[in-house]
Design an enzyme around this catalytic site. Structure first.
Site, PDB file in Angstrom:
ATOM      1  N   LYS A  64     -14.253  -1.441 -13.344  1.00  0.00           N
ATOM      2  CA  LYS A  64     -14.724  -2.691 -13.950  1.00  0.00           C
ATOM      3  C   LYS A  64     -13.482  -3.456 -14.401  1.00  0.00           C
ATOM      4  CE  LYS A  64     -17.069   0.079 -16.721  1.00  0.00           C
ATOM      5  NZ  LYS A  64     -18.425  -0.436 -16.548  1.00  0.00           N
ATOM      6  N   ARG A  65     -13.628  -4.720 -14.771  1.00  0.00           N
ATOM      7  CA  ARG A  65     -12.481  -5.445 -15.302  1.00  0.00           C
ATOM      8  C   ARG A  65     -11.911  -4.717 -16.500  1.00  0.00           C
ATOM      9  NH1 ARG A  65     -11.195 -10.720 -13.173  1.00  0.00           N
ATOM     10  NH2 ARG A  65      -9.773 -10.876 -14.936  1.00  0.00           N
ATOM     11  N   HIS A 120     -24.413 -14.761 -20.197  1.00  0.00           N
ATOM     12  CA  HIS A 120     -23.916 -13.467 -19.691  1.00  0.00           C
ATOM     13  C   HIS A 120     -22.971 -12.775 -20.652  1.00  0.00           C
ATOM     14  CE1 HIS A 120     -25.290 -13.813 -15.432  1.00  0.00           C
ATOM     15  NE2 HIS A 120     -25.209 -15.107 -15.700  1.00  0.00           N
ATOM     16  N   THR A 152     -23.626  -4.073 -14.176  1.00  0.00           N
ATOM     17  CA  THR A 152     -24.365  -3.914 -12.928  1.00  0.00           C
ATOM     18  C   THR A 152     -23.779  -2.749 -12.146  1.00  0.00           C
ATOM     19  OG1 THR A 152     -22.975  -5.678 -12.048  1.00  0.00           O
ATOM     20  CG2 THR A 152     -25.227  -6.260 -12.639  1.00  0.00           C
ATOM     21  N   LYS A 173     -14.687  -2.885 -23.087  1.00  0.00           N
ATOM     22  CA  LYS A 173     -15.193  -1.887 -22.130  1.00  0.00           C
ATOM     23  C   LYS A 173     -14.588  -0.509 -22.383  1.00  0.00           C
ATOM     24  CE  LYS A 173     -15.873  -5.401 -18.499  1.00  0.00           C
ATOM     25  NZ  LYS A 173     -17.308  -5.357 -18.102  1.00  0.00           N
ATOM     26  N   LYS A 227     -25.498   0.472  -9.847  1.00  0.00           N
ATOM     27  CA  LYS A 227     -25.076   0.900  -8.505  1.00  0.00           C
ATOM     28  C   LYS A 227     -24.792   2.394  -8.492  1.00  0.00           C
ATOM     29  CE  LYS A 227     -23.119  -3.694  -8.036  1.00  0.00           C
ATOM     30  NZ  LYS A 227     -21.925  -4.502  -8.370  1.00  0.00           N
TER      31      LYS A 227
HETATM   32  C1  26V Z   1     -15.973 -16.476 -18.216  1.00  0.00           C
HETATM   33  C2  26V Z   1     -14.892 -17.259 -17.961  1.00  0.00           C
HETATM   34  C3  26V Z   1     -14.305 -18.004 -19.036  1.00  0.00           C
HETATM   35  C4  26V Z   1     -13.356 -19.056 -18.595  1.00  0.00           C
HETATM   36  C5  26V Z   1     -12.472 -18.630 -17.495  1.00  0.00           C
HETATM   37  C6  26V Z   1     -13.248 -18.135 -16.311  1.00  0.00           C
HETATM   38  C7  26V Z   1     -14.390 -17.306 -16.670  1.00  0.00           C
HETATM   39  C8  26V Z   1     -14.994 -16.581 -15.683  1.00  0.00           C
HETATM   40  C9  26V Z   1     -16.069 -15.807 -15.953  1.00  0.00           C
HETATM   41  C10 26V Z   1     -16.553 -15.756 -17.218  1.00  0.00           C
HETATM   42  C11 26V Z   1     -17.770 -14.971 -17.416  1.00  0.00           C
HETATM   43  C12 26V Z   1     -17.679 -13.866 -18.336  1.00  0.00           C
HETATM   44  C13 26V Z   1     -19.038 -13.375 -18.485  1.00  0.00           C
HETATM   45  C14 26V Z   1     -19.391 -12.285 -17.508  1.00  0.00           C
HETATM   46  O1  26V Z   1     -18.847 -12.082 -16.457  1.00  0.00           O
HETATM   47  N1  26V Z   1     -20.361 -11.560 -17.926  1.00  0.00           N
HETATM   48  C15 26V Z   1     -20.834 -10.385 -17.233  1.00  0.00           C
HETATM   49  O2  26V Z   1     -21.997 -10.759 -16.513  1.00  0.00           O
HETATM   50  C16 26V Z   1     -22.546  -9.662 -15.807  1.00  0.00           C
HETATM   51  C17 26V Z   1     -23.717 -10.195 -14.994  1.00  0.00           C
HETATM   52  O3  26V Z   1     -24.722 -10.632 -15.845  1.00  0.00           O
HETATM   53  C18 26V Z   1     -22.983  -8.587 -16.780  1.00  0.00           C
HETATM   54  O4  26V Z   1     -23.484  -7.495 -16.058  1.00  0.00           O
HETATM   55  C19 26V Z   1     -21.804  -8.138 -17.629  1.00  0.00           C
HETATM   56  O5  26V Z   1     -22.244  -7.233 -18.631  1.00  0.00           O
HETATM   57  C20 26V Z   1     -21.161  -9.341 -18.285  1.00  0.00           C
HETATM   58  O6  26V Z   1     -19.967  -8.968 -18.952  1.00  0.00           O
END
Ligand code: 26V
Length: 804
Positions: A540-541, A348, A650, A546, A654
């Protein structure tokens, strides 16, 4: 069930479950009783789904995700079971309002952002498409923090979503699974045995996931950690009561809180413990079910397919190897074949710092046997690689183990080696995975790589969030609400794009949605929203890539020009710029950006001359519930990440589905959105991904960009002058100097083109018929982004793909 029957069940539930009658019932009583009344309906369906194990040769789908950002449950369950009107009528007959009761429901915020919300949309689509599936995850006691602003700065409060209980959950402590941790490995070269030091219980907490008008209710099983008695007794027997209690507390911290960092993993033992805890419990569950059905472990990949949502559950790969080798006595080759054919991995991200690595000095002490197995997997893999003619450089770069800056396991490599398929989440993203992030793996195993573009559930994000648009669509298409399960039918709206009555109705829906958002913001945040202005939304975050900074810089330029008489106010298209964003608690620049946006908001919104033309709404604590009100009201959707950084997005989908036009870069799924809606109905700006690569190669100097753009300099100089921080003019120097001397995500480089594009937005909006036409075409042409389509793609490309 009719309304009388519903009312009867509801009042009985109030009495039997909560011990109150209608007159003495509190909000919580009403909410809880309503949830239980609806839940009872689901349970009946659920038992028929799971009571008769499927006889089809389809693989059961197990979705492993550390996050599920579910949103509220009751209205969705009513929609799925077609009981909304019944419940409304029943409650009205009791003098109660369905909307009042459900509006106070607390959402389980068990995720950070896009990745967790995607998992929730996928669960909805799996059930709607009647695909037998189980979601596995963690039942955090505290979800994503509640954000507050104090003097414009973000503060984090614990998210107490369980304070009044969780009526949607069915917890089964009696079915707890034991998970082992720590210790050492015994044995010789042929038989290895893990002697763990600690044990914790994983309690399954089940959520029923109803499909929309389907005969399937699936299961979302979230694990909660609890101390075992064994855990305590050893210590207790040593006579140290205090220590025994402390040990119990330690066990329970495992599922205590969701880590609020997204994209920059910190490498903390507790997080790895969380990951292993839910991976191990989930595999235990799956294997038990498989063996109970009288099946052989050798047929596991024919019966079950496991999807790994990012690398967070990837420790499940060595765990399955351990179970097959150590507990079931299979040979290495058989165990590896089964494992590798069972798992699939979704990546992701594209940010290198977001790729998880686990330092050996964290992983080894916690999971000694798993580390051995990872080394063995690596050994076999690198041997094969060398035999295929790879040189040492290539071998080192593909190794599962990194050497620098610390020795660590590269979880994305482990996932890729241990999976049958690897996918990205949008066409561009999958392409970049193949050509950059995982390029060497893609050339070694080209068939393993595929794409599944993300999607969103139209049930929550159209039917629930935008009921007026949903009924306009139903009335217009003349197919009832069949389109909600077959979103490509939205294409039929194109036939009405020139119908004045439809155009007027569409515009009225948008306006009503703004009024609804205005009421919500007034109650929730004390924010006054100008419902006659263009609503320009960026939610968004908060992350540098971003580029919320790009958005706020442009707002500041416009403001400064208005103040200096460089823009004739009579010609301005009034706008409200809406932000929603949480920053990771330790992310300094992100928090500074939040503070700056709030400071600019305070200045603009207090300026009676400017406010009618340009204002900012930045409510705190953006979450799924607020998204459901904000997105349907939006005119303009800001999707302005640096090209090549946003895997998919995403939110972008929406907004388009709710009739907002996008201003965006060629990044993530924006590329596909633009292709579908057509270039005339999408505002494109900025460098492409190859442009970005070239510009970096040539040497990027943001300060030079600043010197060459008067408008950009005006914004930055206005900040530096202290216009937004009069008592502390240097307040935002750290942001300013980062932009001028670093600007890792090249906001400055795209500034001029962005400003130009915003002018095109204004011109388009100035012609309401033209704008509405584009908005309608956005709705009509984005049915592709239903998560039902994503799930069908997973079915054919990944889960039910035949083994060779
Ligand atoms: C990474 C980490 C790293 C360690 C700490 C906790 C944590 C929690 C979540 C993440 C994931 C980061 C990746 C993420 O959220 N990607 C997003 O995924 C979406 C669904 O596929 C996508 O639409 C976004 O573009 C993408 O940034």
């Amino acid at each position: 069930m009719d309304a009388t029957h519903f009312a009867d069940r509801f009042t009985t539930t109030l009495r039997h479950l909560r011990g109150v009658d209608l007159h003495s019932a509190s909000d919580v009583d009403l909410r809880t009783a309503l949830a239980h009344t609806v839940r009872a309906e689901l349970i009946d369906t659920w038992q028929t789904t799971h009571g008769n194990p499927s006889t089809t040769p389809q693989r059961h789908v197990a979705y492993l995700s550390a996050e599920y950002l579910l949103g509220t449950q009751t209205r969705n369950a009513l929609l799925a079971t077609e009981l909304t009107d019944t419940a409304r009528e029943a409650l009205a007959s009791l003098g109660l309002s369905l909307d009042d009761i459900t509006s106070r429901e607390v959402e389980p915020g068990l995720g950070n952002g896009g990745l967790g919300r995607l998992a929730a949309c996928f669960m909805d689509s799996l059930a709607t498409l009647e695909i037998p599936a189980t979601g596995y995850g963690i039942r955090y006691d505290y979800g994503i923090f509640r954000q507050t602003f104090q003097d414009g700065n973000q503060h984090e409060q614990p998210d107490t979503w369980l304070a009044h209980g969780s009526p949607w959950e069915i917890s089964h402590p009696e079915r707890a699974v034991t998970v082992h941790l720590g210790g050492h490995v015994d044995g010789d070269n042929t038989t290895r045995r893990w002697v763990p030091e600690r044990h914790v219980l994983a309690i399954p907490c089940d959520y029923l996931v109803p499909g929309y008008k389907s005969h399937t209710v699936n299961l979302l099983r979230l694990w909660s950690a609890r101390a075992t008695d064994a855990f305590d007794l050893t210590i207790f027997n040593s006579g140290d009561y205090e220590k025994a209690v402390a040990a119990r507390t330690y066990a329970e911290t495992i599922s205590h809180v969701l880590y609020p960092e997204d994209s920059t993993p910190q490498g903390r033992t507790l997080r790895l413990t969380q990951q292993y805890f839910f991976a191990a419990a989930s595999l235990h569950d799956l294997l038990t079910r498989h063996l109970k059905a009288g099946r052989s472990l050798h047929t596991l990949p024919d019966a079950v397919t496991i999807q790994l949502n990012d690398t967070h559950p990837v420790i499940a790969i060595p765990e399955l190897m351990r179970l097959l080798l150590d507990e079931h006595g299979l040979s290495w080759d058989d165990a590896w074949h089964i494992t590798q054919q069972t798992f699939n991995y979704t990546c992701h991200t594209l940010l290198p710092e977001a790729l998880e690595v686990w330092p050996l000095d964290i992983l080894g002490p916690l999971l000694p046997r798993h580390l051995e197995i990872i080394f063995a997997i690596n050994h076999h893999f690198l041997d094969d690689l060398r035999r295929s003619g790879a040189d040492e450089l290539r071998v080192r770069s593909m190794s599962l183990i990194q050497e620098h800056p610390v020795r660590a396991v590269r979880m994305a490599h482990l996932a890729t080696v241990g999976s049958r398929t690897v996918n990205g989440v949008a066409e561009l993203h999958s392409e970049l995975l193949r050509t950059s992030v995982l390029a060497q793996f893609a050339s070694y195993w080209p068939d393993r790589f595929t794409n599944v573009t993300n999607g969103v559930t139209p049930r929550r994000f159209l039917a629930l969030a935008n009921p007026e648009l949903a009924s306009l669509i139903s009335d217009t298409l003349n197919v009832g609400d069949r389109w909600l399960k077959d979103l490509d039918l939205l294409r039929g709206l194109e036939d009405h794009v020139d119908d004045p009555a439809f155009i007027a109705a569409f515009r009225e829906v948008k306006h009503n949605n703004k009024e609804r958002l205005a009421r919500t913001l007034a109650n929730r945040d004390g924010i006054e929203l100008n419902t006659n202005a263009m609503l320009d939304v960026m939610v968004k975050r908060l992350h540098e890539y971003k580029r919320q900074s790009l958005r706020i810089l442009h707002v500041i330029t416009q403001y400064a020009k208005m103040k200096n008489g460089l823009i004739d106010l009579a010609t301005v298209t009034p706008r409200t710029v809406f932000f929603g964003a949480k920053a990771a608690p330790g992310y300094r620049l992100a928090k500074e950006t939040i503070s700056l946006i709030n400071a600019v908001a305070t200045t603009l919104n207090a300026d009676d001359e400017i406010r009618p033309y340009l204002s900012i709404a930045f409510p705190a604590n953006y979450n799924v519930t607020l998204a459901e009100t904000a997105i349907p009201a939006a005119d303009l959707s800001e999707q302005i990440s640096l090209a090549g950084k946003e895997a998919s997005g995403t939110g972008n989908m929406k907004f388009a589905l709710n009739g907002a036009l996008t201003i965006g870069t060629l990044d993530g799924a924006n590329v596909e959105i633009r292709e579908l809606v057509g270039p005339d109905n999408f505002f494109l700006f900025g460098m492409t991904e190859p442009d970005v690569v070239q510009r970096q190669r040539d040497g990027y100097h943001p300060h030079t960009v600043y010197e060459q753009s008067a408008d950009l300099a005006l914004a930055i100089d206005t900040i530096s002058s202290g216009a937004f921080s009069p008592s502390e003019p240097g307040r935002y120097e750290s942001l300013v100097s980062d932009w001028l001397w670093n600007d890792r995500f090249m906001a400055l480089a795209d500034y001029e083109d962005y400003a130009r594009c915003q002018e095109a937005v204004d011109r388009h909006y100035a012609n309401p018929d033209q704008w509405t036409r584009s908005a309608i075409l956005n709705v009509a042409r984005t049915g592709f982004f239903s998560s039902d389509r994503s799930i069908r793609d997973y079915q054919t490309r990944v889960w039910q793909r035949p083994t060779k």
